[in-house]
Scaffold this active site. Structure first.
Site, mmCIF file in Angstrom:
data_model
loop_
_atom_site.group_PDB
_atom_site.id
_atom_site.type_symbol
_atom_site.label_atom_id
_atom_site.label_comp_id
_atom_site.label_asym_id
_atom_site.label_seq_id
_atom_site.Cartn_x
_atom_site.Cartn_y
_atom_site.Cartn_z
ATOM 1 N N GLN A 250 0.963 -0.934 -0.531
ATOM 2 C CA GLN A 250 0.086 -0.095 -0.031
ATOM 3 C C GLN A 250 1.029 0.856 -0.180
ATOM 4 O OE1 GLN A 250 -3.258 0.447 -0.285
ATOM 5 N NE2 GLN A 250 -2.583 -2.353 -0.934
ATOM 6 N N HIS A 253 1.535 3.125 -2.997
ATOM 7 C CA HIS A 253 0.334 3.870 -3.863
ATOM 8 C C HIS A 253 0.574 5.760 -3.892
ATOM 9 C CE1 HIS A 253 -3.659 1.537 -4.806
ATOM 10 N NE2 HIS A 253 -3.497 0.993 -3.606
ATOM 11 N N GLU A 318 -8.547 2.941 6.455
ATOM 12 C CA GLU A 318 -8.816 3.100 5.654
ATOM 13 C C GLU A 318 -8.636 0.728 5.344
ATOM 14 O OE1 GLU A 318 -8.653 3.242 0.733
ATOM 15 O OE2 GLU A 318 -6.994 4.065 1.670
ATOM 16 N N HIS A 319 -8.251 0.288 5.306
ATOM 17 C CA HIS A 319 -7.550 -0.987 5.505
ATOM 18 C C HIS A 319 -6.816 -1.382 6.608
ATOM 19 C CE1 HIS A 319 -7.060 0.048 1.552
ATOM 20 N NE2 HIS A 319 -7.657 -0.327 0.870
ATOM 21 N N ASP A 352 -8.577 -4.427 -3.295
ATOM 22 C CA ASP A 352 -8.692 -3.078 -4.317
ATOM 23 C C ASP A 352 -8.347 -3.986 -5.384
ATOM 24 O OD1 ASP A 352 -6.943 -2.069 -2.546
ATOM 25 O OD2 ASP A 352 -5.367 -1.950 -2.399
ATOM 26 N N HIS A 412 -48.238 26.062 10.113
ATOM 27 C CA HIS A 412 -48.327 24.273 9.498
ATOM 28 C C HIS A 412 -49.536 24.262 10.556
ATOM 29 C CE1 HIS A 412 -43.967 24.918 9.235
ATOM 30 N NE2 HIS A 412 -44.087 23.354 9.164
#
Length: 433
Positions: A250, A253, A318-319, A352, A412
């Site tokens: 990762q 990335h 995230e992961h 992924d 109302h």
């Protein structure tokens, strides 16, 4: 108490870099609002060295590009998209529509309506992320979105054929070779050649993420996303080699992608660090993975499994990859994550690329309040009401009048009064006519 064997750079340094991104993105969006296609073309030339006669690919263009892609690649794309489609269909089936009668003649209902136009951003740049086409376009089509506009940038002045094939096979209605802030802004505000969309989904770099953030409200977005994150949780049974390989998977990335290890074993921690340092020099993606590990990598050693899960939830990453003797325990103990990957036989890269769950996931702590992209993101869950019984009309009308006057909403209250008058003959003292 946790012992930190490796620290990341201070958060203040990260925040400072984002200020420049915000300023740049705001300027680009404002320019595209004012000049439309002219500005889009100027930014595409500036950032991507790309200025074709038309940024949108015709059906003939797409057919020719797809035909140039090796059959094995097409077969693999088709297989993976079917995994994503299958999982999205199961998600859709879990979302019920209903109508119930809560009082005599009072029917309340819920239904799901797809957004009518969605934008899918598929990153390009250094890496052609074909999988993002599966995640954004296939899922939108399962939801029933009638118009999906898909944008991806050229790569070094070339058409990314495999990405175009993935976009086409996923069911995109429009395919545009356009990237960055200019693509997001064009989809959001529209130009002379592109009709705007209602929602934009898909990952991207810091500029793409900031563009989505600034445009949110004017259009919907899937979620606020930042650099890819991985958190590996390991006990003393974990293999440091596997830990290191997956952390670096990762980190590649981008140079700002956090990769974090939390372990109950100091030995696993030290050996993982050593394995990372051994593997890194030979990685083809070292120019991204090395600064990511150097500046954003962390290693924490904790005293117990309980402390491991407590600290993991605090990260809200995230992961989260769970390399422990009882990985499914994480399903009970954790509440803040984008996606869990349980056991050594499962890796974040499966999510992924190939397994079928969606890889567009919350980052920067957003897992505290949202999950990732899913079929429901493309659906508007709406309600409807109907009252046909006169007794219920009178009951609700009188109640509405009383409740509204407590809040000083006379208008109302009068709407309620009228229903009670029509249904049961109640007087309307405020109506002099």
């Amino acid at each position: 108490m946790a012992e930190i064997l490796k620290h990341a750079v201070p958060k203040a340094e990260v925040a400072a870099s984002l200020d420049q991104v915000r300023e740049t993105v705001a300027g680009v969006i404002a320019d595209i609002r004012e000049r439309g296609d002219e500005a889009v073309r100027a930014y595409s030339e500036k950032f991507d060295k790309w200025s074709p006669d038309s940024f949108r690919l015709s059906a003939e263009d797409v057919e020719k590009i797809v035909a140039s892609v090796p059959q094995q690649v097409i077969d693999d794309i088709t297989f993976v998209q079917e995994q994503v489609r299958n999982f999205a269909r199961h998600q859709l089936a879990s979302m019920g529509e209903f109508e119930v009668e809560t009082l005599p003649g009072v029917r309340l209902g819920q239904k799901h309506i797809p957004v009518q136009a969605a934008g899918a951003y598929i990153p390009g740049g250094r890496y052609p992320l074909t999988a993002s086409a599966h995640m954004t376009i296939v899922t939108a089509k399962v939801a029933g979105v009638p118009r999906v506009v898909a944008c991806t940038p050229p790569i070094r002045g070339e058409i990314p054929a495999a990405t175009v094939a993935a976009m086409h096979l996923a069911g995109a209605d429009e395919i545009w070779l356009l990237g960055g802030v200019q693509a997001v802004a064009a989809m959001a505000v529209g130009t002379d050649t592109m009709e705007p969309v209602n929602l934009i989904a898909g990952p991207g770099n810091a500029y793409v993420a900031e563009a989505k953030r600034q445009l949110f409200g004017e259009i919907g977005i899937d979620l606020f996303a930042g650099p890819t994150e991985i958190l590996v949780l390991a006990d003393d049974q974990a293999d440091p080699f596997v830990c290191a390989v997956d952390l670096l998977s990762q980190a590649e990335h981008g140079p700002d992608s956090p990769a974090v290890l939390i372990t109950t074993s100091r030995e696993v921690a030290e050996k993982t660090i050593a394995e990372v340092e051994r593997i890194l020099p030979g990685m083809p993606t070292r120019d991204y993975a090395e600064p990511a590990w150097r500046d954003h990598g962390q290693v924490h050693v904790v005293d117990s499994i309980d402390e491991l899960y407590e600290l993991a939830d605090a990260f809200a990453f995230e992961h989260v990859e769970v390399l422990t003797a009882e990985p499914r325990l994480a399903l009970e103990r954790m509440t803040q994550y984008g996606a869990l990957f349980l056991g050594e036989g499962t890796c974040v890269s499966f999510g992924d690329k190939v397994i079928g769950t969606n890889h567009v996931l919350p980052t920067r702590g957003a897992a505290r309040y949202t999950g990732g992209l899913w079929v429901g993101k493309y659906l508007k869950t709406v309600t409807y009401q109907e009252v046909t019984d006169t007794g219920s009309q009178a009951l609700l009308g009188r109640l509405c009048g009383r409740a509204s006057r407590v809040e000083l909403f006379e208008g109302h209250a009068r709407s309620g009064d009228v229903r009670a008058a029509r249904a049961a003959g109640d007087e309307l003292p405020w109506n002099q006519a």
